[in-house]
Enzyme design. Structure first.
Site, PDB file in Angstrom:
ATOM      1  N   ASP A  21       2.433  11.175   3.643  1.00 16.23           N
ATOM      2  CA  ASP A  21       3.878  11.114   3.418  1.00 16.23           C
ATOM      3  C   ASP A  21       4.540  12.347   4.035  1.00 16.23           C
ATOM      4  OD1 ASP A  21       6.417  10.874   2.420  1.00 16.23           O
ATOM      5  OD2 ASP A  21       5.849  11.308   0.326  1.00 16.23           O
ATOM      6  N   ASN A  23       7.883  12.850   4.578  1.00 18.21           N
ATOM      7  CA  ASN A  23       9.211  13.243   4.079  1.00 18.21           C
ATOM      8  C   ASN A  23       9.260  13.369   2.559  1.00 18.21           C
ATOM      9  OD1 ASN A  23       8.985  10.579   3.476  1.00 18.21           O
ATOM     10  ND2 ASN A  23      10.957   9.949   4.326  1.00 18.21           N
ATOM     11  N   ASP A  25       8.835  11.394  -0.006  1.00 20.67           N
ATOM     12  CA  ASP A  25       9.503  10.431  -0.902  1.00 20.67           C
ATOM     13  C   ASP A  25       8.452   9.642  -1.697  1.00 20.67           C
ATOM     14  OD1 ASP A  25       8.418   8.831   1.059  1.00 20.67           O
ATOM     15  OD2 ASP A  25      10.251   7.725   1.503  1.00 20.67           O
ATOM     16  N   ASP A  98      -0.588  -5.300  12.658  1.00 22.31           N
ATOM     17  CA  ASP A  98      -0.880  -6.478  11.869  1.00 22.31           C
ATOM     18  C   ASP A  98       0.109  -7.548  12.293  1.00 22.31           C
ATOM     19  OD1 ASP A  98      -1.980  -7.884   9.498  1.00 22.31           O
ATOM     20  OD2 ASP A  98      -2.485  -5.850   8.882  1.00 22.31           O
ATOM     21  N   ASP A 193      -3.245 -11.914  10.446  1.00 25.78           N
ATOM     22  CA  ASP A 193      -3.357 -12.208   9.020  1.00 25.78           C
ATOM     23  C   ASP A 193      -3.643 -13.701   8.775  1.00 25.78           C
ATOM     24  OD1 ASP A 193      -2.785 -10.918   6.329  1.00 25.78           O
ATOM     25  OD2 ASP A 193      -1.382 -12.586   6.222  1.00 25.78           O
ATOM     26  N   GLU A 247      -8.069 -12.569  10.805  1.00 23.76           N
ATOM     27  CA  GLU A 247      -8.586 -12.610   9.437  1.00 23.76           C
ATOM     28  C   GLU A 247      -8.791 -14.095   9.125  1.00 23.76           C
ATOM     29  OE1 GLU A 247      -7.422 -11.322   4.889  1.00 23.76           O
ATOM     30  OE2 GLU A 247      -5.963 -12.312   6.163  1.00 23.76           O
ATOM     31  N   HIS A 317      -7.869  -3.049   3.016  1.00 22.33           N
ATOM     32  CA  HIS A 317      -6.841  -2.836   1.992  1.00 22.33           C
ATOM     33  C   HIS A 317      -6.859  -3.885   0.889  1.00 22.33           C
ATOM     34  CE1 HIS A 317      -5.396  -5.829   4.716  1.00 22.33           C
ATOM     35  NE2 HIS A 317      -4.446  -6.152   3.862  1.00 22.33           N
ATOM     36  N   ASP A 318      -7.714  -4.898   1.013  1.00 24.79           N
ATOM     37  CA  ASP A 318      -7.781  -5.948  -0.007  1.00 24.79           C
ATOM     38  C   ASP A 318      -9.045  -5.858  -0.861  1.00 24.79           C
ATOM     39  OD1 ASP A 318      -5.432  -7.173   0.897  1.00 24.79           O
ATOM     40  OD2 ASP A 318      -6.504  -8.458   2.307  1.00 24.79           O
TER      41      ASP A 318
HETATM   42  C1  NOJ Z   1      -4.195 -11.127   3.784  1.00 20.45           C
HETATM   43  C2  NOJ Z   1      -3.778  -9.700   3.692  1.00 20.45           C
HETATM   44  O1  NOJ Z   1      -4.843  -8.873   4.061  1.00 20.45           O
HETATM   45  C3  NOJ Z   1      -3.296  -9.471   2.282  1.00 20.45           C
HETATM   46  O2  NOJ Z   1      -3.091  -8.117   1.996  1.00 20.45           O
HETATM   47  C4  NOJ Z   1      -2.058 -10.289   2.076  1.00 20.45           C
HETATM   48  O3  NOJ Z   1      -1.629 -10.188   0.746  1.00 20.45           O
HETATM   49  C5  NOJ Z   1      -2.282 -11.746   2.414  1.00 20.45           C
HETATM   50  N1  NOJ Z   1      -3.035 -11.944   3.600  1.00 20.45           N
HETATM   51  C6  NOJ Z   1      -0.971 -12.453   2.593  1.00 20.45           C
HETATM   52  O4  NOJ Z   1      -0.348 -11.981   3.752  1.00 20.45           O
END
Ligand code: NOJ
Length: 538
Positions: A21, A23, A25, A98, A193, A247, A317-318
């Site tokens: 980060d 700035n 916030d 992405d 995605d 993905e 990130h998932d």
């Molecule tokens: C897959 C992404 O990696 C995830 O973070 C997202 O919530 C869903 N697709 C919907 O875009």
């Protein structure tokens, strides 16, 4: 095997909200990424994949886009983005964005116009006068009523993420224009995605009875997927020096091979999820005890069965953090480095998720209110509705919530882990005083150091990139070993995926040159807990 820069490069995924980060916030931003380019250089990565930074109401942290050609105020401005592309390139790092084109945000002007049945936008999304029984990936129903239009729209994810109608030529045209815009700005490729579910049966019949993803037979394996991807490739991607990684959910090696077959001109590679089920029954909330063989089996299957180029990853990130899911905190350094050894010496393009290289762990939150993720809250509600206890749901969430991966990057042992001077949007992991970049940089024998070594080895040895793969003692539940072969070279990976000291066979490669190890002292035929070794025979 055809050579390519995206096969030889190592990718680092940045989740911008949680990286740095600039700035203060409380939210990571583009200038923050620029500030950390020296760190990326030091690590040695070649390509950065940025999770979405587009304009968005942030119902799903940017995977709900309301303007594809603008940047969210949370992250900065279009000028900041141009500066980031420029500075990355100056540092010799490629930048991949992405590409979220299965759905938009419901605040996207296309959806607003579609709701109003405005001209060419009428069929930009999937509409039905009667509700269908399909269910969403985030739990709950996938068709929601629009008061304005008096019809139901499809959203395979959150309510605020309506699915685009890919059968509509104008939709495809607009998307192609948008992709060109980014490629012309200098972006080097896209992570696409949920790309394998963009094509749907447009009659939207009700789905067969299923516990999860009712209706999915109407969009999984839809033949039009290949038609649309080819069109994107021919009209856009083929005109640039870029790559695409899709993905692809619930995919098998056969369909994946079609998607990545260079002759078919669709995608360059895909993310498969089989090995992410090593500690669950495919649906991640149905957790089961992790067994190393359940990781080895799918990884080996993809190495052997995919007729095409693989992606190599343990985190994104998932997903929960790999050390918390597949490692052993009693052997923290050893199991983190063992996992890295197992995955990154296989054939394919490596993807490292921010923080993985310093051994970041799951969040250790105790209250539901500490989680921000929409999926986590939806699942909690759904679980409770089906009479799972609070404790049972929290146990699942602690292991599997996506927020485990999204806690702010731990840069040092100062306030908020050096991520920001203000309170971060998501609480920092309590272990930041120990697990942080600075400690990794200052101490010897660190996870970061080990990752740097792996990256350098990949850069210096083509065999790690292009060599053929073969399992050794596949059925052994504790030993994870394999061989790579390339021209006249051989490379051997030998890992003890267990907390026990074990005596191993007298493999004939044990007298070859050791090029990587995670213990300083080695006894040839005895392997210590989570010991990992890599041998090279020239
Ligand atoms: C897959 C992404 O990696 C995830 O973070 C997202 O919530 C869903 N697709 C919907 O875009």
């Amino acid at each position: 095997m055809e050579k390519a820069w995206y096969k030889e490069g190592v990718v680092y995924q940045i989740y911008p909200r949680s990286f740095f980060d600039s700035n203060n916030d409380g939210i990571g931003d583009l200038k923050g990424i620029v500030a950390k380019i020296p760190y990326l250089k030091e690590l040695g990565v070649d390509i950065v994949w940025l999770s979405p930074v587009y304009k968005s109401p942030m119902e799903d942290n940017g995977y709900d886009i309301s303007d594809y050609q603008d940047i969210s105020k949370d992250f900065g401005t279009m000028d900041d983005m141009k500066d980031l592309i420029f500075k990355m390139h100056e540092a010799g790092i490629k930048l991949v964005m992405d590409l979220v084109i299965n759905h938009t945000s419901k605040e996207h002007p296309w959806f607003i116009k579609s709701e109003n049945k405005d001209g060419k936008y009428v069929d930009y999304y999937h509409w039905e006068p009667k509700k269908r029984n399909w269910s969403s990936f985030f739990g709950g129903e996938a068709w929601t009523f629009s008061e304005k239009r008096g019809e139901y729209y499809l959203h395979l994810f959150a309510k605020g993420q309506p699915d685009l109608n890919w059968d509509n030529e104008n939709v495809r045209q607009d998307i192609k224009e948008m992709i060109k815009f980014w490629l012309d700005l200098g972006v080097d490729g896209f992570r696409c995605d949920v790309i394998n579910i963009i094509a749907k049966n447009n009659n939207h019949p009700n789905g067969k009875f299923k516990l999860i993803l009712k209706g999915s037979e109407h969009y999984f394996d839809n033949p039009n997927l290949h038609v649309y991807l080819k069109e994107l490739y021919e009209d856009v991607f083929s005109k640039y020096d870029c790559f695409t990684v899709g993905e692809t959910v619930f995919i098998n090696p056969k369909t994946a091979a079609d998607l990545v077959n260079p002759e078919r001109k669709e995608l360059n590679m895909v993310f498969q999820f089989d090995h992410m089920a090593a500690d669950n029954h495919v649906v991640k909330w149905f957790i089961k005890k992790f067994k190393p063989f359940n990781l080895k089996k799918p990884l080996s299957k993809w190495q052997k069965e995919l007729n095409g180029w693989n992606t190599l990853y343990l985190e994104n990130h998932d997903q929960g953090r790999s050390i918390s899911r597949f490692g052993n905190m009693d052997y923290y350094y050893q199991s983190a480095t063992l996992l890295a050894t197992i995955i990154y010496f296989q054939q394919g393009t490596p993807f490292i998720y921010q923080g993985q290289e310093i051994g970041m762990t799951n969040a250790h939150y105790t209250e539901l209110s500490q989680y921000q993720d929409i999926e986590t809250h939806n699942i909690y509600k759904l679980g409770r509705k089906f009479l799972f206890s609070h404790n049972s749901m929290m146990k699942r969430i602690k292991l599997m919530s996506r927020d485990n991966a999204r806690t702010p990057m731990q840069w040092n042992d100062q306030i908020h882990a050096g991520f920001s001077r203000s309170r971060p949007w998501l609480e920092v992991n309590g272990n930041y005083k120990i697990v942080n970049v600075k400690n990794n940089q200052e101490q010897t024998k660190t996870i970061l150091d080990y990752y740097k070594k792996i990256i350098k080895l990949r850069h210096d040895n083509e065999i790690i990139v292009y060599g053929d793969y073969e399992d050794i003692d596949y059925k052994n539940k504790r030993i994870y070993a394999y061989k790579r072969t390339y021209n006249k070279q051989e490379l051997y990976v030998l890992c003890n995926f267990s907390p026990n000291v074990i005596r191993i066979k007298k493999y004939d490669f044990l007298n070859q040159k050791l090029i990587l190890q995670n213990y300083s002292e080695i006894t040839s035929e005895i392997m210590k807990p989570y010991e990992a070794r890599v041998y090279l025979k020239k």
